[in-house]
Design a protein around this motif. Structure first.
Motif, PDB file in Angstrom:
ATOM      1  N   PHE A  46     -61.139  46.496  81.609  1.00  0.00           N
ATOM      2  CA  PHE A  46     -62.141  46.356  80.553  1.00  0.00           C
ATOM      3  C   PHE A  46     -63.556  46.529  81.105  1.00  0.00           C
ATOM      4  CE2 PHE A  46     -59.599  43.400  77.482  1.00  0.00           C
ATOM      5  CZ  PHE A  46     -58.594  44.337  77.404  1.00  0.00           C
ATOM      6  N   LEU A  47     -63.760  46.118  82.347  1.00  0.00           N
ATOM      7  CA  LEU A  47     -65.089  46.216  82.966  1.00  0.00           C
ATOM      8  C   LEU A  47     -65.566  47.665  83.100  1.00  0.00           C
ATOM      9  CD1 LEU A  47     -64.599  43.635  85.834  1.00  0.00           C
ATOM     10  CD2 LEU A  47     -66.053  43.344  83.826  1.00  0.00           C
ATOM     11  N   PHE A  48     -64.641  48.607  83.148  1.00  0.00           N
ATOM     12  CA  PHE A  48     -65.004  50.006  83.350  1.00  0.00           C
ATOM     13  C   PHE A  48     -65.204  50.780  82.049  1.00  0.00           C
ATOM     14  CE2 PHE A  48     -62.703  48.606  87.115  1.00  0.00           C
ATOM     15  CZ  PHE A  48     -63.616  48.941  88.107  1.00  0.00           C
ATOM     16  N   ILE A  49     -64.798  50.214  80.938  1.00  0.00           N
ATOM     17  CA  ILE A  49     -64.924  50.907  79.651  1.00  0.00           C
ATOM     18  C   ILE A  49     -66.383  51.133  79.245  1.00  0.00           C
ATOM     19  CG2 ILE A  49     -64.450  50.720  77.165  1.00  0.00           C
ATOM     20  CD1 ILE A  49     -61.752  49.462  77.902  1.00  0.00           C
ATOM     21  N   PRO A  50     -67.269  50.135  79.329  1.00  0.00           N
ATOM     22  CA  PRO A  50     -68.654  50.371  78.906  1.00  0.00           C
ATOM     23  C   PRO A  50     -69.369  51.470  79.701  1.00  0.00           C
ATOM     24  CG  PRO A  50     -68.250  48.021  79.131  1.00  0.00           C
ATOM     25  CD  PRO A  50     -67.052  48.741  79.702  1.00  0.00           C
ATOM     26  N   PHE A  51     -68.873  51.761  80.882  1.00  0.00           N
ATOM     27  CA  PHE A  51     -69.514  52.761  81.737  1.00  0.00           C
ATOM     28  C   PHE A  51     -68.834  54.124  81.667  1.00  0.00           C
ATOM     29  CE2 PHE A  51     -70.113  48.521  83.524  1.00  0.00           C
ATOM     30  CZ  PHE A  51     -71.493  48.439  83.430  1.00  0.00           C
ATOM     31  N   GLY A  52     -67.836  54.241  80.794  1.00  0.00           N
ATOM     32  CA  GLY A  52     -67.167  55.519  80.594  1.00  0.00           C
ATOM     33  C   GLY A  52     -66.173  55.901  81.672  1.00  0.00           C
ATOM     34  N   ILE A  53     -65.871  54.987  82.579  1.00  0.00           N
ATOM     35  CA  ILE A  53     -64.919  55.286  83.650  1.00  0.00           C
ATOM     36  C   ILE A  53     -63.492  55.227  83.116  1.00  0.00           C
ATOM     37  CG2 ILE A  53     -64.053  54.526  85.906  1.00  0.00           C
ATOM     38  CD1 ILE A  53     -66.943  53.434  86.404  1.00  0.00           C
ATOM     39  N   TYR A  54     -63.204  54.244  82.267  1.00  0.00           N
ATOM     40  CA  TYR A  54     -61.924  54.110  81.581  1.00  0.00           C
ATOM     41  C   TYR A  54     -62.166  54.186  80.082  1.00  0.00           C
ATOM     42  CZ  TYR A  54     -59.406  52.165  85.685  1.00  0.00           C
ATOM     43  OH  TYR A  54     -58.801  51.960  86.903  1.00  0.00           O
ATOM     44  N   SER A  55     -61.109  54.532  79.367  1.00  0.00           N
ATOM     45  CA  SER A  55     -61.138  54.464  77.902  1.00  0.00           C
ATOM     46  C   SER A  55     -60.100  53.426  77.466  1.00  0.00           C
ATOM     47  CB  SER A  55     -60.796  55.820  77.294  1.00  0.00           C
ATOM     48  OG  SER A  55     -59.421  56.098  77.484  1.00  0.00           O
ATOM     49  N   ILE A 133     -60.755  43.764  74.211  1.00  0.00           N
ATOM     50  CA  ILE A 133     -60.802  45.227  74.115  1.00  0.00           C
ATOM     51  C   ILE A 133     -61.898  45.653  73.153  1.00  0.00           C
ATOM     52  CG2 ILE A 133     -59.003  45.448  72.357  1.00  0.00           C
ATOM     53  CD1 ILE A 133     -59.517  47.807  75.345  1.00  0.00           C
ATOM     54  N   GLU A 134     -62.075  44.881  72.058  1.00  0.00           N
ATOM     55  CA  GLU A 134     -63.113  45.225  71.081  1.00  0.00           C
ATOM     56  C   GLU A 134     -64.503  45.120  71.700  1.00  0.00           C
ATOM     57  OE1 GLU A 134     -59.412  43.844  69.340  1.00  0.00           O
ATOM     58  OE2 GLU A 134     -60.795  42.725  70.598  1.00  0.00           O
ATOM     59  N   GLY A 135     -64.728  44.093  72.466  1.00  0.00           N
ATOM     60  CA  GLY A 135     -66.031  43.925  73.115  1.00  0.00           C
ATOM     61  C   GLY A 135     -66.300  44.979  74.179  1.00  0.00           C
ATOM     62  N   ALA A 136     -65.279  45.336  74.930  1.00  0.00           N
ATOM     63  CA  ALA A 136     -65.446  46.334  75.985  1.00  0.00           C
ATOM     64  C   ALA A 136     -65.716  47.715  75.408  1.00  0.00           C
ATOM     65  CB  ALA A 136     -64.209  46.377  76.874  1.00  0.00           C
ATOM     66  N   VAL A 137     -65.039  48.042  74.318  1.00  0.00           N
ATOM     67  CA  VAL A 137     -65.226  49.351  73.680  1.00  0.00           C
ATOM     68  C   VAL A 137     -66.589  49.408  73.027  1.00  0.00           C
ATOM     69  CG1 VAL A 137     -64.403  50.847  71.809  1.00  0.00           C
ATOM     70  CG2 VAL A 137     -62.771  49.820  73.380  1.00  0.00           C
TER      71      VAL A 137
END
Length: 137
Positions: A46-55, A133-137
């Motif tokens: 989840f930590l990587f989602i805001p930075f576009g590394i993971y979806s 997941i909602e917050g990370a996205v």
């Protein structure tokens, strides 16, 4: 036959199931894992989602993909744990599961509503979390 019952099929519960399946004799032990959700969330991702590394697709997978063969997976909420009787009652079908050993790995839940002011007009506008997941996205 001895019974190991694991409540929670997130990261911790899944790790216990995989490790114990390798260590315990399958002729002597039955391993059952219970979870109420069909999907596994890889929360460290989840930590990587805001930075576009993971979806979202990188961190959400079917729960069954992580359960080893020989381990029974039951999808149901838990109604009650009765430790004096070494049993757990499930919501689904009022099923009762007896156990010799119980592992509780049900994870955590966030409750931002318990912090005064946090969930007011800026929640998910300028105030975000990465615990869901909602917050990370």
């Amino acid at each position: 036959m001895k019974s190991l019952l694991i409540l929670g099929a997130g990261t911790a519960g899944t790790m216990v199931a995989n490790r114990m399946r390798r260590l315990l004799d399958q002729d002597e032990w039955r391993i059952t894992i219970v979870d109420q959700h069909e999907s596994h969330y890889y929360q460290p991702g989840f930590l990587f989602i805001p930075f576009g590394i993971y979806s979202k697709n990188d961190v959400v997978k079917p729960m069954r993909d992580f359960i080893p063969s020989g381990v029974e997976l039951i999808m149901s909420p838990v109604e009650v744990i009765e430790p004096d009787h070494n049993r757990v009652k499930l919501v689904k079908d009022n099923r009762i599961l007896n156990y010799d050993f119980l592992v509780i790995a049900t994870g955590t839940q966030t409750h931002p509503e318990q912090t005064p002011g946090l969930m007011e007009h800026e929640w998910r506008n300028t105030i975000h979390d990465f615990y869901t997941i909602e917050g990370a996205v």
